[in-house]
Design an enzyme around this catalytic site. Structure first.
Site, PDB file in Angstrom:
ATOM      1  N   CYS A 275      55.452  -6.957  36.739  1.00 42.80           N
ATOM      2  CA  CYS A 275      56.721  -6.580  36.117  1.00 42.80           C
ATOM      3  C   CYS A 275      56.564  -6.337  34.611  1.00 42.80           C
ATOM      4  O   CYS A 275      55.889  -5.408  34.215  1.00 42.80           O
ATOM      5  CB  CYS A 275      57.793  -7.622  36.431  1.00 42.80           C
ATOM      6  SG  CYS A 275      59.476  -7.050  36.095  1.00 42.80           S
ATOM      7  N   LEU A 276      57.145  -7.177  33.756  1.00 38.05           N
ATOM      8  CA  LEU A 276      56.958  -6.997  32.316  1.00 38.05           C
ATOM      9  C   LEU A 276      55.481  -7.096  31.964  1.00 38.05           C
ATOM     10  O   LEU A 276      54.988  -6.356  31.100  1.00 38.05           O
ATOM     11  CB  LEU A 276      57.758  -8.038  31.533  1.00 38.05           C
ATOM     12  CG  LEU A 276      57.605  -7.988  30.008  1.00 38.05           C
ATOM     13  CD1 LEU A 276      58.144  -6.683  29.437  1.00 38.05           C
ATOM     14  CD2 LEU A 276      58.300  -9.172  29.342  1.00 38.05           C
ATOM     15  N   HIS A 359      57.606  -7.035  42.432  1.00 41.72           N
ATOM     16  CA  HIS A 359      57.405  -8.486  42.465  1.00 41.72           C
ATOM     17  C   HIS A 359      56.744  -8.891  43.774  1.00 41.72           C
ATOM     18  O   HIS A 359      57.425  -9.085  44.786  1.00 41.72           O
ATOM     19  CB  HIS A 359      58.740  -9.215  42.305  1.00 41.72           C
ATOM     20  CG  HIS A 359      59.269  -9.186  40.913  1.00 41.72           C
ATOM     21  ND1 HIS A 359      59.066 -10.216  40.012  1.00 41.72           N
ATOM     22  CD2 HIS A 359      59.970  -8.244  40.241  1.00 41.72           C
ATOM     23  CE1 HIS A 359      59.634  -9.916  38.858  1.00 41.72           C
ATOM     24  NE2 HIS A 359      60.184  -8.716  38.972  1.00 41.72           N
ATOM     25  N   GLU A 361      55.641 -11.656  44.627  1.00 43.20           N
ATOM     26  CA  GLU A 361      56.049 -13.015  45.018  1.00 43.20           C
ATOM     27  C   GLU A 361      57.395 -13.042  45.719  1.00 43.20           C
ATOM     28  O   GLU A 361      57.809 -14.090  46.240  1.00 43.20           O
ATOM     29  CB  GLU A 361      56.096 -13.917  43.776  1.00 43.20           C
ATOM     30  CG  GLU A 361      57.331 -13.795  42.917  1.00 43.20           C
ATOM     31  CD  GLU A 361      57.426 -12.536  42.077  1.00 43.20           C
ATOM     32  OE1 GLU A 361      58.479 -12.315  41.445  1.00 43.20           O
ATOM     33  OE2 GLU A 361      56.442 -11.759  42.054  1.00 43.20           O
TER      34      GLU A 361
END
Length: 386
Positions: A275-276, A359, A361
């Site tokens: 992500c970031l 993501h 996860e």
């Protein structure tokens, strides 16, 4: 609406009146929509939602209640995630064996303003057509709402462009994480003290389920914030490095952490970006990032692995993206969104780097990308064997 106890005001002057829930007061943020059907507790505690108001497209929110386990912030500093939640119907009474708290009570305790009775379909369509607006949300139990003042608050807010929000939600002191994934029979597993790998996680707002997946893949994680130097990270003698998720403008965070990230990339250690963290890796490699019109927020996004042709259904939560047209030689797209063709992954020739915009996860969402943690463990194993 004469009986309104809550309202949402957009920067263009549009007002949606409804019924307040959760915390009372006024908050401002960027309005986005999320298409997930479940997982609202995980969504609202994801630090990546800092300074955002989340509009749920699914009409019934609250039906599984809330509990003490399904929160995604890893530290006290990260608890200030989403500021508001907007839904169509009033909060549903909880009906789930794991529920320990009514969702409305949970919202109030977390300081999150809820708003129901809103035409979420119309509001979602507005975001799709015009982008994510600055907005102000309020809950006034006495019904005394100053709509003009709400609009002015929305207009005067600075927004997310140029905001280094990762510096707000990352933790101050390093900590160790060994808790693994949740199992119905046993709860959360605990990683063994003799874990195969030691991973340094650079915290920009890391979700707890990233750390749990690392533990279940055989890694003990030392979590440090984005203000540390590369030398401090390398002194931990990690087998690999994770650049975690987080909120805000990646270009702003890169101004603070860019040199550290570049040095760690140059170290040759296996790296996983999420992500970031993926966006920051892109910047470190020489690419550029840009703001998206409505972003990607949901648990049903299809992305394509460009190497295998496999399509994965993944969770996404981002309002910025790496611009694939700016990738330098040696850096290639590894994954791509099938919704709009935006970048969802990077690969670097000759370097043990995995970097994805989505993501893996989940939490909430499908587990199609859990394999990335196993693949990262394989990179660390290969690196150690050199």
């Amino acid at each position: 609406m004469d009986s309104a106890t809550g309202a949402l005001a957009l920067e263009d002057g549009t007002i949606f009146a409804g019924f307040g829930a959760g915390a009372a007061g006024i908050k401002v943020g960027e309005l986005c929509f999320n298409t997930a059907i479940t997982g609202y507790q995980e969504i609202l505690t994801d630090p990546s939602y800092a300074s955002q108001l989340v509009l749920f497209t699914f009409p019934h929110i609250g039906n599984v209640g809330a509990n003490a386990e399904d929160h995604e912030e890893s530290t006290v500093e990260a608890a200030d995630a989403a500021r508001g939640a907007i839904f169509r119907e009033p909060i549903t009474a909880p009906s789930n064996w794991r529920s320990t708290e009514d969702f409305g009570v949970w919202l109030a305790r977390r300081g999150i303003i809820g708003l129901s009775g809103i035409d979420t379909r119309a509001l979602t369509k507005r975001i799709r057509e015009k982008g994510m607006p600055k907005a102000a949300i309020c809950h006034k139990p006495d019904g005394k709402i100053d709509f003009d003042a709400l609009v002015e608050l929305a207009r005067s807010w600075n927004g997310l462009d140029g905001a280094d929000l990762a510096d707000v939600v990352d933790q101050d002191a390093p900590f160790e994480h060994t808790e693994g994934l949740w199992q119905a029979a046993t709860g959360h597993q605990t990683a063994l003290a003799n874990a195969e790998f030691h991973v340094a996680v650079i915290d920009f707002g890391v979700k707890k389920n990233i750390l749990r997946n690392l533990a279940s893949a055989g890694a003990r994680a030392t979590v440090v914030n984005g203000n540390v130097s590369a030398e401090e990270v390398l002194a931990l003698k990690p087998d690999g490095i994770v650049f975690a998720n987080g909120p805000g403008d990646p270009a702003a965070t890169f101004e603070r952490s860019g040199e550290m990230i570049k040095t760690l990339v140059a170290s040759g250690l296996p790296i996983l970006g999420i992500c970031l963290g993926h966006q920051l890796l892109g910047l470190a490699l020489g690419a550029k990032t840009k703001k998206m019109a409505q972003g990607h927020h949901g648990a049903n996004h299809p992305v394509k692995d460009l190497a295998t042709g496999k399509v994965e259904i993944v969770s996404m939560n981002h309002g910025f993206t790496v611009d694939p047209d700016t990738l330098p030689p040696g850096v290639e797209e590894s994954h791509r969104s099938l919704f709009d063709g935006t970048n969802s992954g990077l690969a670097v020739k000759g370097k043990p780097i995995i970097s994805v915009q989505h993501h893996p996860e989940a939490s909430p969402g499908p587990q199609d990308s859990f394999y990335l943690f196993t693949r990262f463990a394989g990179l660390m194993r290969d690196y150690r064997a050199k």
